[in-house]
Enzyme design. Structure first.
Site, short mmCIF file in Angstrom:
data_model
loop_
_atom_site.label_atom_id
_atom_site.label_comp_id
_atom_site.label_asym_id
_atom_site.label_seq_id
_atom_site.Cartn_x
_atom_site.Cartn_y
_atom_site.Cartn_z
CE LYS A 15 -3.67 5.02 -1.10
NZ LYS A 15 -4.70 5.43 -2.07
CE1 TYR A 71 -4.04 2.00 0.97
CE2 TYR A 71 -2.59 3.05 2.55
CZ TYR A 71 -3.78 3.02 1.86
OH TYR A 71 -4.71 4.00 2.07
#
Ligand code: NAI
Length: 300
Positions: free
Chosen positions: A168, A164
């Protein structure tokens, strides 16, 4: 002056719930025609539902105009199709909020490559695919506003979120480059790092915090960043009514020559290299080389 989106078509991906729903409802209230995209899966990206349709019904009930789209951001063809449908009905696309996301948290030691790839696919490629599907239209219109949803996990790191976090921070890189490439056609691209009580954070946040960080408190940040007077290339953090800007910075650094141009020299100069006095926020990557060149030539 009130910020309005009359005569604007806005796409919000992952808008069937959480933050995306809150953005879509407010865009609708402020006059935008809204494409509510969501395939309606679970938090880990499995399954589907008609979550998007429910948000369309809410927008329409409030007197707005909206259409549902069940495409996956991870499939480029489905994003192209989504944009085509919006243009067919409303003649253009002006705003894109890349918000769709999934979680497959695990320590890196336990993370399967497939979970790494899946999370990158939805967040990073999803953001790139949806934006690419709109890009030609934005350029032709000489108008486009794009928001990438980043995260503090990407900007600063977070235990158990290697996939993640990588995705991001990747979205920040994408936003930075697209803000440069889009400038000629008034296409502005920003990144938002929200903190909100949604199904993504329900197990992390104690009840009181969950309430204090309600999604509606992030909405002003997202809507400003896709408004006519939006900045470009910004990284804005928002949560619980607190708004703060993040920067990727560069220290002036140290010039190492002769024997100092060695790993030992870097070790010895570590403090000077990291000295933040005179730190800058480069506008493009080329500035790093230009700054090194200046030091080399003895300038300041
Ligand atoms: P959420 O789980 O309620 O919203 C994500 C939405 O994306 C869901 O409705 C889901 O169905 C949809 N989605 C997932 N895969 C999709 C796909 N392939 N195509 C289309 N839609 C898809 O969670 P939340 O919190 O509202 O998250 C919104 C965004 O904000 C995400 O990108 C998330 O990573 C980001 N974020 C949220 C934070 C928070 O504190 N809630 C913190 C930092 C970032």
């Amino acid at each position: 002056m009130s910020i309005r989106f009359d005569n604007k078509v806005a796409i919000v991906t992952g808008a069937g719930g959480g933050l995306g729903r809150a953005y879509a409802l407010e865009l609708g209230r402020r006059g935008a025609k809204v494409v509510v995209n969501d395939l309606g899966g679970a938090r880990d990206g499995t399954g589907t539902s008609d979550a998007a349709q429910a948000v369309v019904a809410e927008i329409e009930a409030a007197g707005g105009e909206a259409m549902a789209n069940g495409g996956s951001v991870a499939e480029y063809d489905q994003m192209v199709e989504m944009v085509a449908r919006a243009k067919e009905r409303w003649g253009g696309v002006h705003v894109l909020i890349n918000n769709a996301g999934v979680l497959r948290d695990k320590t890196f030691a336990k993370m399967e490559p497939a979970d790494f790839e899946f999370v990158l696919r939805v967040h990073l490629l999803g953001g790139a695919y949806a934006t690419k599907a709109c890009w030609k239209t934005f350029r032709e219109q000489n108008y486009g506003r794009v928001l990438m949803t980043s995260s503090s996990s990407g900007l600063f790191g977070n235990f158990g979120q290697a996939n993640y976090g990588a995705a991001k921070m990747g979205l920040v890189g994408l936003a930075k480059t697209l803000s440069i490439e889009g400038a000629r056609n008034d296409v502005r691209v920003n990144a938002l790092a929200p903190t909100a009580g949604t199904r993504m954070t329900e197990e992390l946040f104690p009840e009181q915090m969950y309430q204090a960080f309600s999604p509606d408190k992030v909405v002003p940040a997202a809507l400003f960043l896709v408004s006519e007077d939006a900045p470009t290339g910004a990284i804005l953090g928002a949560g619980a009514g607190v708004f703060a800007t993040s920067y990727v910075t560069l220290t002036p650094g140290a010039l190492l020559q002769g024997d100092d141009l060695s790993p030992e020299g870097v070790a010895a100069a570590w403090e000077a290299i990291g000295d933040r006095a005179g730190e800058v926020v480069p506008k493009t990557g080329a500035e790093q080389g230009a700054m090194a060149g200046k030091l080399l030539m003895g300038g300041s």
